[in-house]
Write a protein that holds these residues in place. Structure first.
Motif, PDB file in Angstrom:
ATOM      1  N   PHE A 116       0.737  -1.283   0.061  1.00 59.07           N
ATOM      2  CA  PHE A 116      -0.109   0.054   0.075  1.00 59.07           C
ATOM      3  C   PHE A 116       0.819   1.261   0.077  1.00 59.07           C
ATOM      4  N   GLY A 118       2.073   4.992  -1.287  1.00 55.18           N
ATOM      5  CA  GLY A 118       1.242   6.021  -1.559  1.00 55.18           C
ATOM      6  C   GLY A 118       2.272   7.056  -2.479  1.00 55.18           C
ATOM      7  N   ASP A 121       2.960  15.019  -2.991  1.00 59.20           N
ATOM      8  CA  ASP A 121       2.351  15.686  -4.200  1.00 59.20           C
ATOM      9  C   ASP A 121       3.001  16.151  -5.247  1.00 59.20           C
ATOM     10  N   HIS A 131       0.187   6.163   4.659  1.00 62.21           N
ATOM     11  CA  HIS A 131      -0.164   5.498   3.479  1.00 62.21           C
ATOM     12  C   HIS A 131      -0.767   4.061   3.816  1.00 62.21           C
ATOM     13  N   THR A 134      -4.493   4.976   4.887  1.00 65.15           N
ATOM     14  CA  THR A 134      -5.343   5.504   3.839  1.00 65.15           C
ATOM     15  C   THR A 134      -5.515   4.791   2.843  1.00 65.15           C
ATOM     16  N   GLU A 135      -4.364   4.157   2.224  1.00 66.19           N
ATOM     17  CA  GLU A 135      -4.697   3.263   0.852  1.00 66.19           C
ATOM     18  C   GLU A 135      -5.243   1.983   1.214  1.00 66.19           C
ATOM     19  N   SER A 138      -8.780   2.720   4.667  1.00 57.89           N
ATOM     20  CA  SER A 138      -9.883   3.719   4.352  1.00 57.89           C
ATOM     21  C   SER A 138      -9.347   5.064   4.145  1.00 57.89           C
ATOM     22  N   LYS A 139      -9.664   5.866   3.311  1.00 59.98           N
ATOM     23  CA  LYS A 139      -9.057   7.279   3.324  1.00 59.98           C
ATOM     24  C   LYS A 139      -9.879   7.930   4.290  1.00 59.98           C
ATOM     25  N   LYS A 140     -11.021   7.367   4.890  1.00 58.05           N
ATOM     26  CA  LYS A 140     -11.830   8.083   5.945  1.00 58.05           C
ATOM     27  C   LYS A 140     -11.100   8.235   7.065  1.00 58.05           C
ATOM     28  N   LYS A 142      -8.002   9.300   7.491  1.00 57.22           N
ATOM     29  CA  LYS A 142      -6.852  10.062   7.353  1.00 57.22           C
ATOM     30  C   LYS A 142      -6.576  10.636   8.577  1.00 57.22           C
ATOM     31  N   ALA A 145      -3.953   8.717  10.315  1.00 56.71           N
ATOM     32  CA  ALA A 145      -2.760   8.586   9.600  1.00 56.71           C
ATOM     33  C   ALA A 145      -2.229  10.146   9.963  1.00 56.71           C
ATOM     34  N   TYR A 377       3.978  14.640   4.000  1.00 57.52           N
ATOM     35  CA  TYR A 377       2.811  14.080   4.289  1.00 57.52           C
ATOM     36  C   TYR A 377       1.655  15.256   4.653  1.00 57.52           C
TER      37      TYR A 377
END
Length: 443
Positions: A116, A118, A121, A131, A134-135, A138-140, A142, A145, A377
Motif C-alpha cells: 500500500f 502512496g 504531491d 499511506h 489511507t490506501e 480507508s481514506k476516511k 486520514k 494517519a 505528508y
C-alpha cells in the motif's frame, strides 16, 4: 516541573499499555504466522538480493541498512546501559524476546509498506503507516494517519543521541584536556554535530542511504571484534553474565511487581532500539524499489535480529562483566564508557567513543528522512526542507537538556506512533497472511 510532567505521562503510556500493544501484539503475530521468523530466517537473508524492481528510490539492501543505521545507534549502547541500570541484567532477556517478536512485526510492516504505497504531491512513491492506513484501510481514516505523522515529527528528533553524544565528547575527549563542562561548551558541541548532520541530510535520501550502506556493516563488524576481544580476555566471566541475565529475567522472589518491572524495562528499551511496531521501518522500506511485498517484508524482518539481538547483546556483555551498571539514578553512555575503560585499560573508552560517535551520526542521518516524509505528508513536499532546519536545531537544543527528559520525549512520541501503526497492522494482517501464503507456495 515541565520535565517531571513529561516523565510522569511517559511512565504511564510506556508502561503496561505499551507492553501489551507491542509485546502482546508481537506475540499474537508470531503465533498467527506460525513462528515465521524462525521458519523463514534463511529465506530472509536470501531476499536481500532484489529480483523485481518497482517504484522507489533505494534498493532493499539500502533500505535495510538505512533502517538499521537508525536503530543501531546510541540506543544499542546507552539504551542497554539504561535498561541494565533500571531493570538489571534480566532486562536483556526481555530485549531478546522483544527482538524475536519484533521480527514478526517488522515483517508485516515491510510487507504492508510495499502493498500500500502512496505518493507525495510531486508524484514520488512513498510508504509508511500514514499511506498504509489511507490506501489499505480507508481514506476516511486520514485523521489517524495525520495523528501518526504528527507524533513522528517529534519521535524522529534524535534528542537522546545528540544528548549522549555530547555527554561522551565532554567526558572522554574534552574534560581530560581541562575543559570546563557547562552550557556553552555543550552548545558549541551541539552546533558542530548539527553542522555535520546538516551536510548529509540536505543531500536527500540517496546521500543518506549511500552513507548508511557504507558505514553500518563496517561499524557493526568493528564493534563485534571489539567485544569479541573482551569476551576472549575475560572468558571466565561469561557463565556469570548469562546466569545473571536468566536469573534476573524471572526474579519471582521479589514478587510479581519486580518481575513485571524488569520485563517492562526490557520491552520499553527494546522498542526504542528496534522500533518494531513504531512505524519507522515502513517509511524506509516503503521507499524500496522492491516490487514484491513479501520479499521486502522478509528483508525488514532482519532488522531486529541485528540490532536488538546481536548488537544489544554485544553491548550488554561487557557492562555486566564490569558491573558498572549498579549505580543510583539513571545513567546511560557513561556506564558503557566506564565498563570498557575497566575491561580494556587506557584505550577502551576511546575505542567505544569512536564506535558510539559513528553510530550516533548514522542514526541522526536516517531519522531525518522519517521526519521529512511526515512533513511532506502533512504540509506538502515544498516544506520538507524546513523540517530539516528544525531537525538540526533540535540536535543543538538536545545537547544541553537532561538525559531523563530526552529519553521521556522519545519514548512518549514512539508510543503515540505505535498506536495507529499497530492498528493498521492488526487490521490488515489477514491480507498479509494471504499474500505470504501465496508467495511461499511459489518460492
Amino acid at each position: 516541573m515541565v520535565g517531571q510532567f513529561i516523565q510522569s505521562i511517559t511512565d504511564f503510556v510506556c508502561g503496561y499499555p505499551l507492553f501489551i500493544l507491542l509485546i502482546g501484539g508481537g506475540l499474537f503475530l508470531f503465533l498467527y504466522t506460525g513462528a515465521l521468523p524462525l521458519r523463514k530466517f534463511g529465506m530472509a537473508v536470501k531476499s536481500l538480493k532484489m529480483k523485481q524492481r518497482g517504484e522507489g528510490q533505494v534498493s532493499s539492501f539500502q533500505a535495510l541498512m538505512t533502517t538499521i543505521s537508525s536503530t543501531v545507534g546510541m540506543g544499542n549502547i546507552a539504551g542497554v546501559a539504561i535498561a541494565l541500570c533500571v531493570g538489571g541484567p534480566g532486562a536483556i532477556f526481555w530485549m531478546w524476546v522483544s527482538a524475536i517478536l519484533g521480527m514478526t512485526t517488522k515483517f508485516f510492516e515491510g510487507t504492508l509498506a510495499i502493498m500500500f504505497k502512496g505518493k507525495d504531491d510531486q508524484g514520488v512513491a512513498q510508504g509508511g503507516p500514514m499511506h498504509v492506513i489511507t490506501e489499505g484501510i480507508s481514506k476516511k481514516l486520514k485523521p489517524l494517519a495525520v495523528f501518526f505523522a504528527v507524533a513522528a515529527l517529534f519521535g524522529c528528533l534524535v534528542v537522546m543521541q545528540a544528548n549522549q553524544l555530547t555527554e561522551s565528547i565532554v567526558t572522554v575527549c574534552l574534560a581530560p584536556l581541562g575543559a570546563t563542562d557547562g552550557f556553552w561548551l555543550r552548545f558549541a558541541i551541539g552546533c558542530v554535530i548539527g553542522a555535520i548532520v546538516a551536510y548529509v541530510i540536505f543531500g536527500g535520501l540517496k546521500r543518506i542511504s549511500s552513507v548508511a550502506t557504507k558505514i553500518v556493516p563496517l561499524m557493526v563488524g568493528f564493534y563485534f571484534l571489539m567485544v569479541f576481544g573482551v569476551m576472549i580476555a575475560y572468558y571466565d566471566r561469561l557463565p556469570m553474565v548469562f546466569a545473571e541475565i536468566f536469573r534476573g529475567a524471572f526474579c519471582w522472589k521479589a514478587g510479581f511487581g519486580a518481575f513485571a518491572a524488569v520485563a517492562l524495562t526490557g520491552a520499553r528499551r527494546a522498542m526504542y532500539v528496534n522500533e518494531a511496531g513504531v512505524g519507522t521501518a515502513g517509511m524506509m522500506h516503503g521507499a524500496s524499489m522492491n516490487a514484491e511485498p513479501v520479499r521486502e517484508g522478509l528483508v525488514a524482518m532482519l532488522g531486529p535480529a541485528i540490532d536488538s539481538g546481536l548488537v544489544c547483546t554485544l553491548s550488554a556483555i561487557p557492562m555486566i562483566m564490569a558491573g558498572m551498571y549498579k549505580v543510583d539514578g539513571v545513567e546511560g553512555l557513561s556506564i558503557a564508557l566506564n565498563s570498557f575503560d575497566v575491561l580494556i585499560p587506557y584505550v577502551g573508552k576511546y575505542l567505544l567513543e569512536f564506535v558510539v560517535t559513528i553510530f550516533a551520526f548514522s542514526t541522526m542521518f536516517s531519522y531525518s528522512y522519517y521526519g521529512t516524509m511526515c512533513t511532506s505528508y502533512l504540509f506538502g513536499s515544498r516544506h520538507a526542507q524546513k523540517y530539516r532546519y528544525f531537525y538540526v536545531f533540535s540536535i543543538v537544543a538536545a545537547s544541553v537538556i537532561s538525559l531523563e527528559v530526552a529519553v521521556s520525549i522519545m519514548d512518549l512520541a514512539f508510543a503515540l506512533m505505535a498506536i495507529p501503526n499497530m492498528f493498521a497492522v492488526f487490521y490488515l494482517a489477514p491480507k498479509v497472511k494471504a499474500r505470504y501464503k501465496e508467495y511461499f507456495k511459489n518460492n
